[in-house]
Write a protein that holds these residues in place. Structure first.
Motif: not given
Length: 468
Positions: A330-339, A367-375
């Motif tokens: 599963t991949v979760e990416v926060v909205d508006g993640l900068p480049e 599950q393998v959980e992948v999460a991208a967020t603002l630090a």
């Protein structure tokens, strides 16, 4: 300004008296011979003197204006149009000074342009250059030196920011009068280890700004890294290739001897040989990949990359492997993640390695959980690139057996394995996390590892935002 007026009046009187003296002598002779009365002779001399005074006053005023104009030119000022152009006696002098001024301005412009080009050439040289005075203080530093040692370098003693004894001894020897140039190697450890060849030589003549000694630093990091990688490749490859090569050699001998006519044994041995050959192929591929990444580690990437899109593509590529074990990524990416500024292929390899490990070492059906967020808060080990602006946090979590704390510090070492037999059984080369570490370093990020035995492991990558 009465003092200047008095001096001017004195000059007028003295010049007038000097010029009217011959006329006065003539009037005196005429008065003495009775041809002209004394009063008339004195009056005539007075009239001549007055006329001369007017002429002298105007002429001296023109000379004073011309002198002031020339003084202004000598100080580099803009004095306006030259005075005395209507004065026939001064016209030639004014014209000559005007020509000299134009020639001087042209020469000054040429010198300024030459100095600007030399300054630009010095600043654009790739090697750091430091100009030192007789007290070992920095008089001038080019842009490469400023980037290496900081913008406050000029004016500081060399020993305040470069403390290598060999370099300081070489500088002191050249300052002390030693003939020829001195060379030595030294290392800078922060933020990444870099190796330089320092060359110290005295400048001839009287250099500007008080510089006496030129210190040139030639970056040998890439050369040294290549030498080290070559040595590591030979040592590690010979170690890792010995086992599969020995197996291949043994099976070949068996197939050539006792099992020559045994079809069942031949098929079984050929399958094992294919597996060992595949393992060697993966090892060579990973070694070459690691070598390429290390060579470029000191060059930050400059391409803007959509991290969310890259993570989804990496997960999709590993989906068949996960489904074979009843797992899901599963991949979760926060909205508006900068480049981020990245090399896309390297960043994809980084996250594919982490997800591949999570699939291999996670339990079946998890599950393998992948999460991208603002630090939010950064780890204490975060470098200046992460602290300078915002950062992105990407966590890859598995639900496997976990890793004991004593193994965590060494996980990114080349060929280090927690369970050697299990790693080799799953096709691991022992280089995956080493590749991850070097890709993270090139991207000026940070890798952290958290694990709980019996629950699983989380690998977290911290990357700086791309500037707006």
């Amino acid at each position: 300004m009465p003092k200047r007026a008095a001096i001017a009046l004195g000059r007028i009187v003295s010049v007038t008296v000097l010029l009217s003296a011959p006329t006065g002598v003539v009037f005196m002779i005429l008065a003495a011979t009775g041809r002209l009365g004394a009063a008339m002779a004195f009056g005539g001399w007075a009239v001549v003197s007055f006329a001369l005074a007017v002429i002298v006053r105007n002429h001296l005023a023109d000379l004073d204006d011309l002198a002031a104009w020339i003084r202004s030119l000598s100080l580099g000022g803009e004095a306006g149009p030259p005075p005395g152009r209507d004065n026939a006696a001064l016209a030639e002098t004014v014209a000559s000074v005007g020509g000299l001024r134009r020639a001087w301005q042209q020469k000054s412009t040429e010198l300024a342009e030459s100095a600007r080009r030399n300054e630009s050439l010095l600043d654009n040289l790739p090697d750091p250059l430091l100009l030192l005075d007789t007290s070992r203080r920095v008089v001038r530093a080019n842009l490469a030196a400023t980037r290496l040692f900081g913008s406050a370098t000029p004016g500081r003693d060399l020993a305040s920011f470069l403390r290598d004894p060999q370099v300081l001894d070489a500088v002191q020897a050249v300052l002390g009068g030693e003939k020829g140039a001195r060379e030595c190697e030294f290392s800078v450890m922060v933020p990444l280890e870099r190796v330089f060849l320092a060359r110290v030589e005295r400048l001839d003549g009287q250099p500007s700004e008080g510089g006496t000694v030129l210190l040139t630093l030639h970056d040998l990091t890439t050369i040294k890294r290549m030498e080290r990688m070559r040595a590591d490749f030979v040592a590690n490859a010979s170690h890792e290739l010995r086992t599969p090569l020995a197996a291949l050699s043994g099976f070949i001998e068996t197939l050539q001897g006792p099992a020559r006519d045994d079809d069942e044994a031949r098929e079984r041995f050929l399958a094992i040989m294919a597996e060992q050959a595949g393992r060697m192929g993966r090892l060579v591929a990973d070694l070459l990949s690691l070598s390429r990444i290390e060579l470029n580690e000191h060059t930050p990437p400059s391409e803007r990359v959509d991290l969310g899109h890259l993570l989804r593509r990496a997960a999709a590529a590993l989906k068949p492997l996960a489904q074979a074990r009843g797992m899901d990524i599963t991949v979760e990416v926060v909205d508006g993640l900068p480049e981020v500024l990245a090399q896309p292929d390297e960043l994809a390899q980084l996250f594919q390695n982490l997800m591949d490990n999570a699939v291999k070492y996670g339990r079946d059906g998890t599950q393998v959980e992948v999460a991208a967020t603002l630090a939010g808060t950064l780890p204490p080990a975060a470098g200046p690139a992460l602290r300078r602006g915002g950062a992105i946090r990407v966590a890859v979590r598995d639900h496997g057996e976990g890793i004991a704390p004593e193994h965590l510090p060494r996980l990114t070492e080349r060929f280090y394995r927690v369970d050697t037999a299990r790693s080799r059984k799953m096709g691991g080369t022992g280089l995956g996390l080493a590749i991850v570490k070097h890709i993270v370093n090139r991207h000026r990020g940070l890798l952290t590892i958290d694990s709980t035995v019996g629950e699983g492991t989380t690998f977290t990558v911290w990357l700086p935002y791309a500037p707006e």
